[in-house]
Design a protein around this motif. Sequence first.
Motif, short mmCIF file in Angstrom:
data_model
loop_
_atom_site.label_atom_id
_atom_site.label_comp_id
_atom_site.label_asym_id
_atom_site.label_seq_id
_atom_site.Cartn_x
_atom_site.Cartn_y
_atom_site.Cartn_z
N LYS A 19 0.82 -1.22 0.00
CA LYS A 19 0.00 0.00 0.00
C LYS A 19 0.84 1.26 0.00
O LYS A 19 0.57 2.21 -0.72
N THR A 37 -1.49 6.61 7.32
CA THR A 37 -2.10 6.78 8.64
C THR A 37 -1.53 5.82 9.69
O THR A 37 -1.63 6.08 10.88
N GLY A 38 -0.93 4.71 9.24
CA GLY A 38 -0.35 3.75 10.19
C GLY A 38 0.70 4.41 11.07
O GLY A 38 0.88 4.02 12.23
N TYR A 41 -0.69 5.58 14.47
CA TYR A 41 -0.85 4.52 15.48
C TYR A 41 0.52 4.10 16.01
O TYR A 41 0.67 3.81 17.19
N ARG A 97 9.40 2.63 13.62
CA ARG A 97 9.62 1.40 12.84
C ARG A 97 10.26 0.31 13.67
O ARG A 97 10.63 -0.75 13.17
N VAL A 105 1.67 -2.44 18.27
CA VAL A 105 0.78 -1.46 17.61
C VAL A 105 -0.62 -1.99 17.34
O VAL A 105 -1.60 -1.23 17.38
N ARG A 115 -8.65 5.25 18.22
CA ARG A 115 -9.09 5.35 16.81
C ARG A 115 -9.88 6.63 16.59
O ARG A 115 -9.72 7.31 15.59
N GLY A 135 -4.17 3.17 4.71
CA GLY A 135 -4.41 2.64 6.05
C GLY A 135 -5.16 1.32 6.01
O GLY A 135 -4.94 0.48 5.14
N ARG A 136 -6.06 1.15 7.00
CA ARG A 136 -6.87 -0.06 7.09
C ARG A 136 -8.35 0.25 6.96
O ARG A 136 -9.14 -0.61 6.62
N ASP A 137 -8.73 1.49 7.32
CA ASP A 137 -10.15 1.84 7.41
C ASP A 137 -10.43 3.17 6.73
O ASP A 137 -11.37 3.86 7.09
N ASP A 190 -6.10 -7.11 13.51
CA ASP A 190 -6.61 -5.98 12.71
C ASP A 190 -7.99 -6.27 12.11
O ASP A 190 -8.81 -5.37 11.98
O1 DC Z 1 0.47 0.04 8.05
P1 DC Z 1 1.27 -0.12 9.35
O2 DC Z 1 1.90 -1.47 9.50
O3 DC Z 1 2.26 0.98 9.56
O4 DC Z 1 0.16 0.02 10.49
C1 DC Z 1 0.49 -0.09 11.84
C2 DC Z 1 -0.72 -0.56 12.64
O5 DC Z 1 -1.71 0.45 12.67
C3 DC Z 1 -1.38 -1.84 12.17
O6 DC Z 1 -1.45 -2.77 13.25
C4 DC Z 1 -2.77 -1.46 11.78
C5 DC Z 1 -2.98 -0.10 12.37
N1 DC Z 1 -3.68 0.82 11.49
C6 DC Z 1 -5.03 0.93 11.66
O7 DC Z 1 -5.60 0.24 12.50
N2 DC Z 1 -5.72 1.82 10.91
C7 DC Z 1 -5.11 2.57 9.99
N3 DC Z 1 -5.83 3.45 9.27
C8 DC Z 1 -3.72 2.44 9.77
C9 DC Z 1 -3.03 1.53 10.55
#
Ligand code: DC
Length: 226
Positions: A19, A37-38, A41, A97, A105, A115, A135-137, A190
């Motif tokens: 991504k 956005t990760g 977090y 990192r 995380v 969140r 991100g995820r969401d 997740d």
């Molecule tokens: O993409 P990443 O590995 O840097 O994300 C780190 C953590 O943050 C991963 O456990 C999922 C969470 N995350 C999330 O819940 N929502 C997001 N929009 C981005 C990341």
Amino acid sequence: MTKPTPSIIAIDGPAASGKSTLGHRLADELGYLFFDTGVMYRAVTWLALQRGVDVNDEATVTRLAETAQIDVAPSSKDDGRACDVLADGVDITWETRRHEVDANVSVVSAYAGVRQALSAQQRRIGLRGKVVMVGRDIGTVVLPEADLKVYLDASAEERAKRRYDEVRARGGNPDYQEILDKVIQRDHIDSTRAVAPLRPAEDAVLLDSDKLDADEVFERVKNLCK
Ligand code: DC
């Protein structure tokens, strides 16, 4: 009539699906802001660990997310970073990192209050437009009105292999099975958490990076922007 180039682009998917590589390249191509956005977090997780806060203490971690000043800015150094991550004005880009952050995380990002605090900031930035947010969401919760939503997936084995290769390229001596177990564990947390679980938006374009290399993924998404 030609459609306008999408202004708000959401890219979601599991860890190491490609991504960030895609989002960064697309933002460069379009002259948009790239926002991963990760890192927010990760920043809260790092602050908790650094301050000796137990990551299982939801109330304290949530307060930290609500009060810490986390900024994500275009990269100021040519050291491989995609952007600068600042917490209360201090550059913590590489700290986010670290291995301890990877390990904690998912717990931190499952907290509803964390969140809520971080998504509100992400949404404010996203609504300004000309942004590729990763991100995820993002397509489901943060910016459901995004003009283009992409969900980039890949098998756990392929993603573990990428992480393994990355660590080796940096001179490390990783254990593939250990990386794979962690990828599977993070995916599980997740995608099963109560708030904003990892899943594609109904109107997302689904791409599988097991079957497409990074250039092919990029070309497909670039074409969707035309
Ligand atoms: O993409 P990443 O590995 O840097 O994300 C780190 C953590 O943050 C991963 O456990 C999922 C969470 N995350 C999330 O819940 N929502 C997001 N929009 C981005 C990341």
